[in-house]
Motif scaffolding. Structure first.
Motif, short mmCIF file in Angstrom:
data_model
loop_
_atom_site.label_atom_id
_atom_site.label_comp_id
_atom_site.label_asym_id
_atom_site.label_seq_id
_atom_site.Cartn_x
_atom_site.Cartn_y
_atom_site.Cartn_z
N LEU A 133 16.40 8.41 4.25
CA LEU A 133 15.73 7.22 3.76
C LEU A 133 15.64 6.15 4.86
N ALA A 134 16.32 6.42 5.95
CA ALA A 134 16.26 5.63 7.18
C ALA A 134 16.31 6.63 8.33
N ALA A 135 16.14 6.14 9.56
CA ALA A 135 16.04 7.06 10.69
C ALA A 135 16.74 6.50 11.92
N PRO A 136 17.18 7.37 12.84
CA PRO A 136 17.80 6.89 14.08
C PRO A 136 16.76 6.31 15.03
N GLU A 137 17.26 5.59 16.02
CA GLU A 137 16.41 5.06 17.10
C GLU A 137 15.31 4.11 16.61
N ILE A 138 15.66 3.26 15.65
CA ILE A 138 14.70 2.29 15.13
C ILE A 138 15.16 0.87 15.50
N ASP A 139 14.29 0.13 16.13
CA ASP A 139 14.54 -1.28 16.41
C ASP A 139 13.45 -2.09 15.70
N ARG A 140 13.54 -3.40 15.74
CA ARG A 140 12.58 -4.24 15.02
C ARG A 140 11.13 -3.97 15.43
N PRO A 141 10.81 -3.85 16.72
CA PRO A 141 9.42 -3.55 17.08
C PRO A 141 8.93 -2.22 16.52
N ALA A 161 0.83 -1.21 0.00
CA ALA A 161 0.00 0.00 0.00
C ALA A 161 0.86 1.26 0.00
N VAL A 162 1.96 1.22 0.76
CA VAL A 162 2.87 2.38 0.80
C VAL A 162 3.56 2.56 -0.54
N LEU A 163 3.98 1.46 -1.15
CA LEU A 163 4.63 1.55 -2.46
C LEU A 163 3.67 2.11 -3.51
N GLU A 164 2.44 1.69 -3.46
CA GLU A 164 1.45 2.21 -4.42
C GLU A 164 1.22 3.70 -4.20
N LYS A 165 1.19 4.12 -2.95
CA LYS A 165 1.01 5.54 -2.64
C LYS A 165 2.17 6.36 -3.15
N ALA A 166 3.36 5.75 -3.15
CA ALA A 166 4.56 6.44 -3.63
C ALA A 166 4.73 6.34 -5.14
N GLY A 167 3.86 5.60 -5.79
CA GLY A 167 3.95 5.44 -7.23
C GLY A 167 4.99 4.43 -7.68
N VAL A 168 5.41 3.55 -6.77
CA VAL A 168 6.38 2.52 -7.11
C VAL A 168 5.62 1.31 -7.65
N THR A 169 5.76 1.05 -8.93
CA THR A 169 4.99 -0.01 -9.58
C THR A 169 5.80 -1.29 -9.79
N LYS A 170 7.12 -1.19 -9.68
CA LYS A 170 7.99 -2.35 -9.88
C LYS A 170 8.78 -2.61 -8.59
N THR A 171 8.67 -3.81 -8.08
CA THR A 171 9.42 -4.13 -6.87
C THR A 171 10.91 -4.14 -7.19
N PRO A 172 11.72 -3.56 -6.32
CA PRO A 172 13.16 -3.42 -6.61
C PRO A 172 13.90 -4.75 -6.52
N THR A 173 14.80 -4.97 -7.45
CA THR A 173 15.62 -6.18 -7.44
C THR A 173 17.12 -5.85 -7.33
N THR A 174 17.48 -4.58 -7.57
CA THR A 174 18.87 -4.15 -7.46
C THR A 174 18.97 -3.03 -6.42
N ILE A 175 20.20 -2.77 -5.98
CA ILE A 175 20.43 -1.70 -5.02
C ILE A 175 19.95 -0.36 -5.57
N GLU A 176 20.21 -0.09 -6.85
CA GLU A 176 19.79 1.17 -7.45
C GLU A 176 18.28 1.31 -7.46
N GLU A 177 17.57 0.24 -7.80
CA GLU A 177 16.11 0.28 -7.81
C GLU A 177 15.56 0.44 -6.39
N PHE A 178 16.23 -0.18 -5.44
CA PHE A 178 15.81 -0.08 -4.04
C PHE A 178 15.93 1.36 -3.55
N ARG A 179 17.06 2.00 -3.82
CA ARG A 179 17.24 3.38 -3.41
C ARG A 179 16.21 4.29 -4.09
N SER A 180 15.94 4.07 -5.35
CA SER A 180 14.95 4.89 -6.07
C SER A 180 13.57 4.75 -5.44
N ALA A 181 13.22 3.53 -5.04
CA ALA A 181 11.93 3.31 -4.38
C ALA A 181 11.89 4.03 -3.04
#
Length: 444
Positions: free
Chosen positions: A255-263, A166-186
């Protein structure tokens, strides 16, 4: 009543059970000790569990306890501790001689407890050949150290990448990333088009969580942290620097944030405020709970292969599972002892056809994995496909794993927070890991 696939019978109500409980009661009164040889418990068995402390998993654990108690007439005292506090509390209980009868471990912790007094070799309880016939080989291997079977698996899977569709659709990302470059673009698309979001909830606190993200990216860039012979590799070549540099760049670019743990990651993804995070398949259960939507949220949960740095390379993922260990005063136990019966029940067809699936994980026995409930679960099928060939946690297998994890977490976090350069962090990590591993290699 016989315990399913195990082929021997659990002791249930009646004269035999009354006699055993009577003998146990006399022994405890005389010695002032519980079943495990530690401080007396009101219940027949004490079970130390991090799942019992988790909101999403607690009802399933309670159902297991009720099922076991109904079948055997034995009682279980659950001891719930947060995942991050389990190791510390087991060591504290070891020193105070109040170890539980049975404890739940993350698979990567097992080497840290191999020398704890009272840990039972389960090959001696059930028989090595019998265990091999019952359990899936990959699951059984998680509980082995050398020739000893110090744990039996409870649930299994891998650590891999999960996306919120749902978040990817909201961001207009239509192709799931398979490479590092595509991941960063998403990630950039999510940052720019989904307000107040953390595109990738990378672990940036809790050394145990940071290790997993760092290990996956290190493998992705073609590196190793420690090889199978115990030689530290992270500072050799450029892969470690590339991995940590990539992680630092994500922080700098929001693209990431401090103070993030798995929960935290699970909550943000469940609330539509994050697109990607690394976790075990059990995350689906947490996302159901934290979203407030239950199974309806499954439509948003997408298992993905980790993006690769070079096209054609195998995506990285880590072996994962929960284990069961047993403690006794002398490190010995019989198959009809209360704690042994409890482990038998937790790994029976009855329990394995329910609990792992409720936790969105794979069962650990051959028969349970063949159950149509498992083979027909689209999420687990997709997960197995995305995971590829999970690799063993190359830090968790060592007896000094806790120290290694602390070193890696501290140095990686230093770079992520801008307190050190990437080069300095990797070199310091390498030297500290070598110092820690020198003692282990001497012992070997």
């Amino acid at each position: 009543m016989c315990a399913g696939i195990w082929g021997f019978c659990s002791i249930s109500g009646g004269r035999t059970m009354k006699k055993i409980k009577s003998i146990a009661s006399v022994a405890m009164l005389a010695a002032g000790l519980g079943f495990s040889g530690q401080a007396a418990y009101a219940a027949d068995i004490s079970f130390m569990s991090f799942s019992y402390a988790e909101e999403a998993a607690k009802p399933s654990v309670e159902a297991l306890l009720k099922g076991f108690e109904a079948q055997t007439k034995l009682t279980v005292e659950p001891l719930g501790y947060a995942w991050g506090d389990m190791q510390k509390n087991i060591f504290l209980r070891s020193r105070s001689k109040t170890l539980p009868s049975v404890a739940q471990l993350s698979e990567r912790w097992l080497p840290s407890f191999a020398n704890v007094a009272g840990l039972v070799d389960l090959n001696e309880v059930y028989g090595k050949d019998k265990l091999a016939a019952i359990f899936a080989p990959d699951a059984l291997a998680m509980g082995q150290i050398g020739s000893k079977q110090y744990a039996l698996p409870l649930i299994s899977g891998s650590i891999g990448l999960i996306a919120n569709k749902a978040v990817l659709e909201k961001a207009g990302v239509t192709k799931t990333p398979t490479t590092i470059e595509e991941f960063r673009s998403a990630l950039v698309a999510v940052r720019d088009k989904v307000p107040n979001s953390v595109p990738y909830t990378m672990a940036t606190k809790n050394n145990g969580s940071i290790l997993l993200d760092f290990m996956i990216w290190t493998w992705t860039f073609g590196g190793e942290i420690i090889d199978e012979q115990g030689k530290v590799k992270i500072g050799n070549g450029d892969a470690g620097k590339q991995a940590l540099g990539f992680m630092v760049s994500l922080m700098k670019d929001r693209l990431a944030a401090p103070e993030i743990d798995r929960p935290d990651a699970r909550r943000l993804v469940a609330q539509g405020a994050s697109a990607f995070f690394f976790d075990a398949p059990q995350a689906r259960t947490h996302l159901r709970s934290f979203s407030g939507q239950g199974p309806a949220f499954d439509a948003n949960v997408l298992p993905l292969s980790t993006p690769v740095a070079v096209a054609g390379k195998e995506p990285a993922s880590i072996q994962w599972g929960h284990l069961l260990v047993q403690f006794s005063a002398d490190g010995k136990a019989k198959a009809d002892a209360p704690a042994s019966q409890f482990i038998t029940y937790l790994t029976s067809d009855d329990a394995q056809s329910k609990f792992p699936l409720e936790q969105s994980a794979l069962p650990v026995t051959k028969s349970a994995r063949a159950n149509p409930k498992v083979t027909g679960d689209a999420f687990l099928t997709a997960w197995a496909k995305a995971a590829g060939n999970p690799r063993r946690n190359e830090v968790g297998i060592w007896p000094n794993a806790a120290e290694l994890t602390q070193i890696i977490g501290e140095e990686a976090q230093g770079a992520l927070l801008g307190q050190k350069s990437v080069d300095d962090a990797i070199q310091a990590m390498h030297k500290r890991l070598e110092t820690s591993m020198a003692n282990v290699n001497k012992q070997n």
